[in-house]
Design a protein around this motif. Sequence first.
Motif, PDB file in Angstrom:
ATOM      1  N   LYS A 113      15.500  35.775  10.191  1.00  0.00           N
ATOM      2  CA  LYS A 113      16.733  34.967  10.215  1.00  0.00           C
ATOM      3  C   LYS A 113      16.582  33.814  11.196  1.00  0.00           C
ATOM      4  O   LYS A 113      15.795  33.877  12.144  1.00  0.00           O
ATOM      5  CB  LYS A 113      17.902  35.853  10.617  1.00  0.00           C
ATOM      6  CG  LYS A 113      18.134  36.981   9.612  1.00  0.00           C
ATOM      7  CD  LYS A 113      19.489  37.573   9.758  1.00  0.00           C
ATOM      8  CE  LYS A 113      19.484  38.574  10.883  1.00  0.00           C
ATOM      9  NZ  LYS A 113      20.376  39.703  10.627  1.00  0.00           N
ATOM     10  N   LYS A 114      17.394  32.766  10.954  1.00  0.00           N
ATOM     11  CA  LYS A 114      17.376  31.631  11.885  1.00  0.00           C
ATOM     12  C   LYS A 114      18.104  32.044  13.155  1.00  0.00           C
ATOM     13  O   LYS A 114      18.995  32.895  13.133  1.00  0.00           O
ATOM     14  CB  LYS A 114      18.117  30.434  11.268  1.00  0.00           C
ATOM     15  CG  LYS A 114      17.364  29.723  10.175  1.00  0.00           C
ATOM     16  CD  LYS A 114      18.140  28.513   9.662  1.00  0.00           C
ATOM     17  CE  LYS A 114      17.365  27.803   8.570  1.00  0.00           C
ATOM     18  NZ  LYS A 114      18.127  26.743   7.925  1.00  0.00           N
TER      19      LYS A 114
ATOM     20  N   PHE B 180      20.553  24.841  10.734  1.00  0.00           N
ATOM     21  CA  PHE B 180      21.475  25.768  10.078  1.00  0.00           C
ATOM     22  C   PHE B 180      22.331  25.038   9.053  1.00  0.00           C
ATOM     23  O   PHE B 180      22.967  24.043   9.368  1.00  0.00           O
ATOM     24  CB  PHE B 180      22.368  26.419  11.135  1.00  0.00           C
ATOM     25  CG  PHE B 180      23.095  27.619  10.620  1.00  0.00           C
ATOM     26  CD1 PHE B 180      24.349  27.494  10.044  1.00  0.00           C
ATOM     27  CD2 PHE B 180      22.509  28.876  10.700  1.00  0.00           C
ATOM     28  CE1 PHE B 180      25.009  28.608   9.558  1.00  0.00           C
ATOM     29  CE2 PHE B 180      23.173  29.994  10.220  1.00  0.00           C
ATOM     30  CZ  PHE B 180      24.422  29.864   9.644  1.00  0.00           C
TER      31      PHE B 180
ATOM     32  N   ASP C 138      23.276  29.044   4.675  1.00  0.00           N
ATOM     33  CA  ASP C 138      22.680  30.034   5.561  1.00  0.00           C
ATOM     34  C   ASP C 138      23.684  31.071   6.040  1.00  0.00           C
ATOM     35  O   ASP C 138      23.317  32.033   6.711  1.00  0.00           O
ATOM     36  CB  ASP C 138      22.036  29.335   6.768  1.00  0.00           C
ATOM     37  CG  ASP C 138      20.825  28.506   6.348  1.00  0.00           C
ATOM     38  OD1 ASP C 138      20.541  27.485   7.005  1.00  0.00           O
ATOM     39  OD2 ASP C 138      20.167  28.889   5.367  1.00  0.00           O
ATOM     40  N   ASP C 139      24.979  30.877   5.716  1.00  0.00           N
ATOM     41  CA  ASP C 139      25.968  31.849   6.163  1.00  0.00           C
ATOM     42  C   ASP C 139      26.521  32.661   4.999  1.00  0.00           C
ATOM     43  O   ASP C 139      27.522  33.353   5.131  1.00  0.00           O
ATOM     44  CB  ASP C 139      27.112  31.143   6.909  1.00  0.00           C
ATOM     45  CG  ASP C 139      27.614  29.929   6.132  1.00  0.00           C
ATOM     46  OD1 ASP C 139      28.379  29.141   6.709  1.00  0.00           O
ATOM     47  OD2 ASP C 139      27.210  29.764   4.957  1.00  0.00           O
TER      48      ASP C 139
ATOM     49  N   THR D  99      23.923  37.752   1.979  1.00  0.00           N
ATOM     50  CA  THR D  99      22.559  37.649   1.477  1.00  0.00           C
ATOM     51  C   THR D  99      21.900  39.010   1.341  1.00  0.00           C
ATOM     52  O   THR D  99      22.183  39.913   2.132  1.00  0.00           O
ATOM     53  CB  THR D  99      21.757  36.711   2.403  1.00  0.00           C
ATOM     54  OG1 THR D  99      20.435  36.574   1.913  1.00  0.00           O
ATOM     55  CG2 THR D  99      21.679  37.263   3.800  1.00  0.00           C
TER      56      THR D  99
ATOM     57  N   ARG E  99      23.507  35.005  -1.883  1.00  0.00           N
ATOM     58  CA  ARG E  99      22.168  34.459  -1.728  1.00  0.00           C
ATOM     59  C   ARG E  99      21.162  35.587  -1.895  1.00  0.00           C
ATOM     60  O   ARG E  99      21.265  36.617  -1.225  1.00  0.00           O
ATOM     61  CB  ARG E  99      22.040  33.833  -0.349  1.00  0.00           C
ATOM     62  CG  ARG E  99      20.630  33.345  -0.037  1.00  0.00           C
ATOM     63  CD  ARG E  99      20.599  32.629   1.269  1.00  0.00           C
ATOM     64  NE  ARG E  99      19.273  32.268   1.692  1.00  0.00           N
ATOM     65  CZ  ARG E  99      19.023  31.394   2.663  1.00  0.00           C
ATOM     66  NH1 ARG E  99      20.030  30.796   3.284  1.00  0.00           N
ATOM     67  NH2 ARG E  99      17.780  31.122   2.997  1.00  0.00           N
TER      68      ARG E  99
ATOM     69  N   ARG F 183      17.323  36.718  -1.549  1.00  0.00           N
ATOM     70  CA  ARG F 183      16.014  36.369  -0.985  1.00  0.00           C
ATOM     71  C   ARG F 183      14.978  37.112  -1.819  1.00  0.00           C
ATOM     72  O   ARG F 183      14.741  38.298  -1.610  1.00  0.00           O
ATOM     73  CB  ARG F 183      15.922  36.855   0.458  1.00  0.00           C
ATOM     74  CG  ARG F 183      16.843  36.147   1.429  1.00  0.00           C
ATOM     75  CD  ARG F 183      16.608  36.710   2.816  1.00  0.00           C
ATOM     76  NE  ARG F 183      17.447  36.149   3.843  1.00  0.00           N
ATOM     77  CZ  ARG F 183      17.132  35.087   4.581  1.00  0.00           C
ATOM     78  NH1 ARG F 183      15.981  34.461   4.384  1.00  0.00           N
ATOM     79  NH2 ARG F 183      17.955  34.658   5.524  1.00  0.00           N
TER      80      ARG F 183
ATOM     81  N   ASP G 273      13.097  25.979   3.951  1.00  0.00           N
ATOM     82  CA  ASP G 273      14.279  25.385   3.328  1.00  0.00           C
ATOM     83  C   ASP G 273      13.880  24.272   2.378  1.00  0.00           C
ATOM     84  O   ASP G 273      12.933  23.531   2.646  1.00  0.00           O
ATOM     85  CB  ASP G 273      15.196  24.767   4.400  1.00  0.00           C
ATOM     86  CG  ASP G 273      15.881  25.816   5.252  1.00  0.00           C
ATOM     87  OD1 ASP G 273      16.400  25.439   6.325  1.00  0.00           O
ATOM     88  OD2 ASP G 273      15.904  26.996   4.857  1.00  0.00           O
TER      89      ASP G 273
ATOM     90  N   ASP H  81      14.571  31.591  -2.353  1.00  0.00           N
ATOM     91  CA  ASP H  81      15.938  31.949  -1.981  1.00  0.00           C
ATOM     92  C   ASP H  81      16.834  31.226  -2.972  1.00  0.00           C
ATOM     93  O   ASP H  81      16.753  29.999  -3.094  1.00  0.00           O
ATOM     94  CB  ASP H  81      16.275  31.459  -0.569  1.00  0.00           C
ATOM     95  CG  ASP H  81      15.629  32.316   0.498  1.00  0.00           C
ATOM     96  OD1 ASP H  81      16.270  32.591   1.523  1.00  0.00           O
ATOM     97  OD2 ASP H  81      14.461  32.699   0.302  1.00  0.00           O
TER      98      ASP H  81
END
Lengths: 750, 288
Positions: free
Chosen positions: A139-140, A147, A152-153, A156, A251, A253, A281, A299
Amino acid sequence: MKLFKTVLTILLLYSQSLFAQTVMRYELYVKDTLVHYGGKGKKAIAVNGKIPMPTLTFTEGDTAEIVVHNQLKKSTSLHWHGVFLPNKEDGVPWLTQMPIKPGATFTYRFPIIQHGTHWYHSHSGLQEQIGMYGSFVIKKRTDDKTFRSGIDDLPTIPIILSEWTNLNPDNIHRMLHSANDWAAIRKNATQSYAEAIKDGHFKTKLTNEWKRMLAMDVSDVYYDKILINGNNSTDLKEVDGRQLKAGDKVRLRISNGGASSYFWLRYAGGKITVVANDGNDVEPVEVDRLIIAVSETYDIVVTIPDDGVAYEFLATTEDRTQSASYFVGNGIKQLISPLPRLKYFEGMKMMNDMMKMNGDLDDMGMKMSLNQMDMNVVMYPEITGEGKPKSNHGEHSMNMDNDPNRYNANALGNIVTLNYAMLKSPYNTSLPKEAPVKDFKFTLTGNMNRYVWSMDNRVLSETDKIPVKKGEVLRITIYNNSMMRHPMHLHGFDFRVINGKGEKSPLKNVLDIMPMETDTIEFLANEEGDWFFHCHILYHMMSGMNRVFAVGEYNNPYLPNKKQAYNALQRESNMPHFMAHNDFATNGNDGEAMFQNARLSLGTEWRLGYSAMHGYEVETHLGRYIGKMQWFMPFVGFDWRYRKMGIDEHETNLFGQKNEKDTRRAFSVGFMYTLPMLVNFQAEVYHDGIVRLSLMREDIPISKRLRAGFMINTDKEFMAELKFLVNKNFGIRTHYDSDMGLGLGLSLNY
Amino acid sequence: MKLVSKTLLLFVALLSSKNTLAQIKNSKTETVKIYGNCSMCKSRIEKAGSLKNTATVIWDKDSKKASLRYDGSKTNRDEILKRIALAGHDNEKFLAPDDVYAQLPECCLYNRELKLTSKSNVAAGVRREHSSQSEMKQNSQATIKSQQLNAVIESYFSVKDALVKSDANASMQKAIVLVKAIRAVEMTKLSAEEHTTWMKVRNELEQNAQRIAGSKDVAKQRTTFALLSENMYDLAKSSKQDKPIYYQHCPMYNNGKGAHWLSKESAVKNPYYGSKMMTCGSTKETLD
């Protein structure tokens, strides 16, 4: 001043604890297990009792500590696909460490300096095929400047695709090398003459064999089941404890943990938005479908259109024979129509046009790259329609055959398929301008007939490591001169894919390159060590399609004798394969056994009658294959025969040479050459001066399960056969032999 | 040698005997509702659901109920229902894929009650194939007079789309729907302009649509489609639509004489040549 120093020290200590390294420790117990995916119990490998292996989650900045307890009877290893780390943590036996012995424990420890969706798998033997694959998600950091809110939020979940086969993978590998087409029979893709005539493609099949090609498929292995996170069908009703409802975006992955399958990804609830690739990304791009190559990660974001319905996310193998689903949402399941079977003879016709007689490919000036043109589109009914296109020459003068768009799936219909030219990095990925650039060119080469896969027609055991100076930029141009697509993977680095996006060229670590495509990639070799660069199709990798970049002068504490270790690595991808078959017939035993690897072949053939009158004969040849297509094989041989007054009285051969003895033992020297129509021409000279020429062909595909063959030689001997394949190990065979007459038998095949 | 032939014969006999034991063991029975209309649906449902030695499906077209009998150790209800849905028939567990449903013969187009018709604005790319019946139901509430012709225009687009895919079967089906739509238009509810044009083109429109509906030959369908498109152009010009319609032209068709068609999308997708020359053509006019 003293106060200042104290304050500074306090601040320093405080900041250290702020950025304290979190060590994420995972204990992995690797054990043999039994699974029942295909009905019967079969051997597989589970880690902590699970298949796939448990998902390992980290945040950028953590230190990863993974302790592997090998409870197998064989050695193992774990490779962290796409992860940047010191070379000795890379997990490649004989290249970056010694194999982890049975019963031993090994710890991998490295700082996590990136983020994104990755995965991990065994790099030992064929263990990847039977369960040793799992997601590795980074994760970031919460304060990461890159971000992306709304992406990204999102809720997922990690998803790993894989295959299951009831066959032992070692056996699959062996059958690939002996050109056993049982997989094709199971897939209904034999492309025999009978099927060709039925489809109106007799001439296509004839031309195909004239050019010395065997029937080709997009994938060589038959799988019994496809799994997503270990199951064929899964319901995704909630994520992170929240029920999914209309309007929600999820999302996924996705990692392709398959050993040899590419998957088409489609969604019943509408479009798919691609937001990352290979852990990097990308600017979001909306498509109807995408194909994920072996070992790639993507993703994607999907939306749930309505309440009360769970929408099917379908992964289908490239050959369309198997699929697996994930139902996203709550309620009745909305299915998506399966992808129709491939039009194999259209594909065969396309390949005939692309292949020159000498085995080279001819792209007819199309300059293909980046998956923008998919030659296989001629086989997809969903894009080019069902059945053979009628030739309407009277209707119009424009000839579609020269339209540059005829292989561009996105121009041919209203389905948008992702290709590499559509990927763009959100940030500048340029490499430092002052770094010296070293150019490399690789041509991917391969031979379906003998299942030899190589680069520049050399397997790993025929090449040395490629030395690279630390700090150099490697710019690699790859041209695929083989008839299959290959997912080329680089360990230890991401590379820029030169796709016209300039500074924003996307970063990847696996490049899928289709036949006749030319792609260029580049990366900065700033980490020392021996880095593997290979085709990620497991069976191609084990057949030699590999290279090693040796960056800098790396002393690996795990490998005291690097030279010996490299030899072991080379041997591993050029193992000899054994095959044998014997026909237990009413007029004798006919058979063959062969031991072969990439270039050498040791084979014995025998024809044993039931009496001295019919005679016994055993011939042995040791040969070496020459050339890119391996059509030419010079050999030395030994022949032994015994006969007392056979049915066939011809003791004089075509050249007038006589053999009067009952027993004959002779050494020979000769060569074999594959002629058009896949007929083998063999010329041999014996130490007693006798010369023998012969023409022979086995396995002529008459129909799906019927094979014909013949042999004729200058000793005035003649043989014709017909075999019906019952299953992968036996068939029923009838043959006429000029020495031993007509017979019917049971043919066993290993 | 004799032993070998004997063993061989025995072996062959054994192989063939395996297939004669066709019974469903460990059988479980269940009754389940499956959507469908006619006897064609019955054979389709039963053929898709049944599997040799594993499952048998018998569907009753009046009660819409199917009785499933299957070997519990080899399969389960979901697997059977999924196969039936993939053939085009909704049931309580699975909804048929939209494109498979749309390709069913007209008599089989059952009412898709299970599929929610709420139009969610979130799914920007969701493509739904509406049967013209449900479309007309939605439009009947609208007060705009030009909605009458919407059904006709929409079903024309379906015919065009089918020809783009070179799918003679589908265009035949869609043409049947078009004929129905044409016949359902009430002239009194049309605007003045529409009324005049309608009087002019109606007969020809119906005739051409019927010709396409009666032909399985994609080439013949396309010849008629060229004439149909001219009728549709007049109609579309006279009627106010809420979305632009593109009047497009292919110069090559009909030995260079060319032909037109109408489309909802500006991207050129040629219905006269399909994938053989998909992008041939250009937009001549935009109607909005």
